[in-house]
Design an enzyme around this catalytic site. Structure first.
Site, mmCIF file in Angstrom:
data_model
loop_
_atom_site.group_PDB
_atom_site.id
_atom_site.type_symbol
_atom_site.label_atom_id
_atom_site.label_comp_id
_atom_site.label_asym_id
_atom_site.label_seq_id
_atom_site.Cartn_x
_atom_site.Cartn_y
_atom_site.Cartn_z
ATOM 1 N N PRO A 32 0.817 -1.211 0.000
ATOM 2 C CG PRO A 32 -0.863 -1.587 1.570
ATOM 3 C CD PRO A 32 0.454 -2.124 1.091
ATOM 4 C CD GLU A 33 2.305 3.808 -4.468
ATOM 5 O OE1 GLU A 33 2.357 5.053 -4.531
ATOM 6 O OE2 GLU A 33 2.541 3.071 -5.448
ATOM 7 C CG HIS B 102 -3.544 -15.481 7.715
ATOM 8 N ND1 HIS B 102 -2.372 -16.204 7.838
ATOM 9 C CD2 HIS B 102 -4.238 -16.048 6.687
ATOM 10 C CE1 HIS B 102 -2.349 -17.150 6.912
ATOM 11 N NE2 HIS B 102 -3.462 -17.087 6.213
ATOM 12 N NE ARG C 16 18.613 14.506 -4.421
ATOM 13 C CZ ARG C 16 19.201 13.649 -3.580
ATOM 14 N NH1 ARG C 16 19.635 12.485 -4.041
ATOM 15 N NH2 ARG C 16 19.350 13.940 -2.313
ATOM 16 N NE ARG D 43 1.855 -12.082 -0.142
ATOM 17 C CZ ARG D 43 2.035 -11.586 -1.361
ATOM 18 N NH1 ARG D 43 3.001 -10.698 -1.571
ATOM 19 N NH2 ARG D 43 1.289 -11.974 -2.361
#
Length: 296
Positions: free
Chosen positions: A2-3, A104, A169, A127
């Site tokens: 997830p972001e 889980h 950069r 996981r």
């Protein structure tokens, strides 16, 4: 994984249940997730009140009355599920269902609202790449959060600030934007979307838009605005719902229907008058989607 918009959506879903609530009982059903749970994990939380639920980049922060700050990360498959004390099912319709297997369910928070209403907040993670750690002082000083860059929300991220971050950069622009030391919480999906909105190639050298000329300043301002807007739009839509991501209440976000380039390889570029097509390339092991015709 997830972001930022997904994590913010989870925070907003949990906030009405957790903020101001008393942690009647906290049960960790295994000794670890990605990392071992802190010593006396349940003991230090039991009976305490949650004073605030925050977010820093992709981390949730649970502020505890007279206690540590609990830092939570969802990992790749972690999610929070809200249940009433009576055991009612999760509201919302699933399209890509998360695990609801008790095997889980690794952490269970039994909570009581200020009005005495009881509910459960359950952290499920098949996981086990998520984690929960304590910050004993200011959370920003914790090793997981220290050194994170500016948040890509609000108006603080503007053209001049972005130019100062990118100046000198030589890495590809997309790689620079994914550097969490510069901008915290940006991920692969929304960087691709923001670069398309700004009309900038993910392949160009990052420092080329950080010059003192008028064109560079316009490009930096355009990109800063694109980053802020794509994050805001995704939060408003409830996140991307990629694969099995769901919100805290079990419902799905729908920002994925608004993707302009992400996962749209071969489709016509949606920018009016462009005429190009979306391409997929791999940068540092991650898929990048862009239009070489209008992104320069």
């Amino acid at each position: 994984m997830p972001e930022l918009p997904e994590v913010e959506t989870v925070r907003r879903g949990l906030q009405p249940v957790l903020e101001g609530a008393r942690l009647v009982n906290v049960e960790a059903r295994r000794p670890d997730l990605r990392f071992p749970f802190p010593e006396r994990f349940s003991e230090r939380l039991n009976g305490k009140t949650v004073t605030a639920l925050g977010r820093r980049a992709k981390y949730l922060t649970m502020h505890i009355e007279d206690g540590p700050v609990l830092i939570c990360h969802l990992g790749m498959s972690g999610s929070f599920r809200i249940e009433t004390a009576e055991g009612s099912d999760i509201p919302g319709a699933f399209r890509h269902e998360r695990s609801k297997s008790a095997a889980h369910d690794h952490v269970v928070f039994d909570v009581a609202s200020p009005k005495g209403e009881r509910s459960r907040v359950i952290f499920n993670d098949p996981r086990r790449f998520g984690f929960m750690l304590f910050a004993e002082g200011a959370p920003d000083a914790h090793p997981m959060l220290a050194g994170l860059g500016i948040e890509p929300t609000g108006n603080a991220l503007d053209g001049p600030l972005l130019a100062s971050l990118l100046k000198g950069r030589r890495s590809p622009l997309k790689a620079a934007l994914l550097d969490q030391r510069l901008i915290a919480g940006l991920g692969n999906i929304y960087v691709s979307e923001a670069l398309w909105r700004a009309g900038l190639s993910p392949l160009r050298e990052a420092g080329t838009i950080a010059g003192s000329g008028k064109k560079a300043k316009e490009q930096c301002e355009r990109l800063a605005e694109a980053i802020r807007s794509v994050i805001a739009d995704a939060i408003a839509a409830g996140g991307s719902s990629l694969r099995d991501y769901v919100q805290a209440d079990g419902s799905l976000g729908y920002f994925q229907h608004s993707f302009a380039v992400y996962d749209r390889e071969g489709e016509p570029c949606p920018k009016p008058g462009c005429g190009g097509h979306i391409e997929r390339i791999v940068q540092s092991g991650r898929s990048t989607f862009y239009c070489r015709t209008c992104q320069r």
